[in-house]
Design a protein around this motif. Structure first.
Motif, PDB file in Angstrom:
ATOM      1  N   ALA A   4       0.813  -1.218   0.000  1.00 10.66           N
ATOM      2  CA  ALA A   4       0.000   0.000   0.000  1.00 10.66           C
ATOM      3  C   ALA A   4       0.844   1.263   0.000  1.00 10.66           C
ATOM      4  CB  ALA A   4      -0.934  -0.005   1.210  1.00 10.66           C
ATOM      5  N   ARG A   5       2.150   1.128   0.119  1.00  8.78           N
ATOM      6  CA  ARG A   5       3.009   2.305   0.206  1.00  8.78           C
ATOM      7  C   ARG A   5       3.418   2.847  -1.153  1.00  8.78           C
ATOM      8  NH1 ARG A   5       4.321   3.723   4.947  1.00  8.78           N
ATOM      9  NH2 ARG A   5       6.098   4.925   4.254  1.00  8.78           N
ATOM     10  N   PRO A  75      -2.129  10.235   0.667  1.00  9.14           N
ATOM     11  CA  PRO A  75      -2.621   9.971   2.027  1.00  9.14           C
ATOM     12  C   PRO A  75      -2.178   8.594   2.522  1.00  9.14           C
ATOM     13  CG  PRO A  75      -4.369  10.899   0.677  1.00  9.14           C
ATOM     14  CD  PRO A  75      -3.218  10.608  -0.249  1.00  9.14           C
ATOM     15  N   GLY A  76      -2.027   8.489   3.815  1.00  3.81           N
ATOM     16  CA  GLY A  76      -1.667   7.206   4.411  1.00  3.81           C
ATOM     17  C   GLY A  76      -0.209   6.838   4.276  1.00  3.81           C
ATOM     18  N   ARG A  78       1.569   6.798   1.593  1.00  2.00           N
ATOM     19  CA  ARG A  78       1.896   6.172   0.304  1.00  2.00           C
ATOM     20  C   ARG A  78       2.643   7.161  -0.571  1.00  2.00           C
ATOM     21  NH1 ARG A  78      -3.370   4.708  -2.272  1.00  2.00           N
ATOM     22  NH2 ARG A  78      -3.905   6.689  -1.373  1.00  2.00           N
TER      23      ARG A  78
END
Length: 129
Positions: A4-5, A75-76, A78
């Motif tokens: 997810a990155r 976002p997150g 990534r």
């Protein structure tokens, strides 16, 4: 499983025109245009991921080239990375997007791009000019 990155995007250029794809999801981005691509799977290189994503999403065979511009934070935690991609074979097929179009520099600048892809507008337009 997807890492997810890292997310990859492809700048596919044909005869002075750039391929844009219109998103169908998530809701916040639906209807906006993007450089097509997707997530990098665990153990997959970004180059292999981009070639796979363009084939899965659009039915295109490409040769992935050098990186386009700088990384863009998402976002997150990534990161989005874009690369130039030479179209080897195929015509775009709508498998995950609601539309595709080939744009020149003017069409790129006037397109309602997803915010992350706007980071590369100047470099993309220069290549198309």
């Amino acid at each position: 499983m997807r890492d997810a990155r890292e997310v990859v995007a492809g700048a596919v250029v044909r005869q002075g025109h750039l391929l844009l794809a219109r998103r169908t999801w998530p809701v916040a981005l639906a209807g906006r245009w993007e450089l097509p691509g997707g997530g990098v799977d665990e153990g997959e290189t970004p180059v292999a991921a981009l070639a796979r994503e363009l084939e899965e999403e659009l039915g295109l065979t490409v040769r992935v080239d050098e990186q386009l511009g700088a990384d863009v934070g998402l976002p997150g935690g990534r990161v989005l990375r874009a690369r130039w991609a030479e179209l080897v074979e195929g015509e775009p097929q709508l498998r995950e997007h609601s539309a595709v179009r080939w744009v020149d520099a003017h069409g790129l600048v006037s397109a309602d791009l997803v915010p992350a892809d706007r980071a590369w507008t100047a470099e993309l337009a220069a290549r198309l000019a």
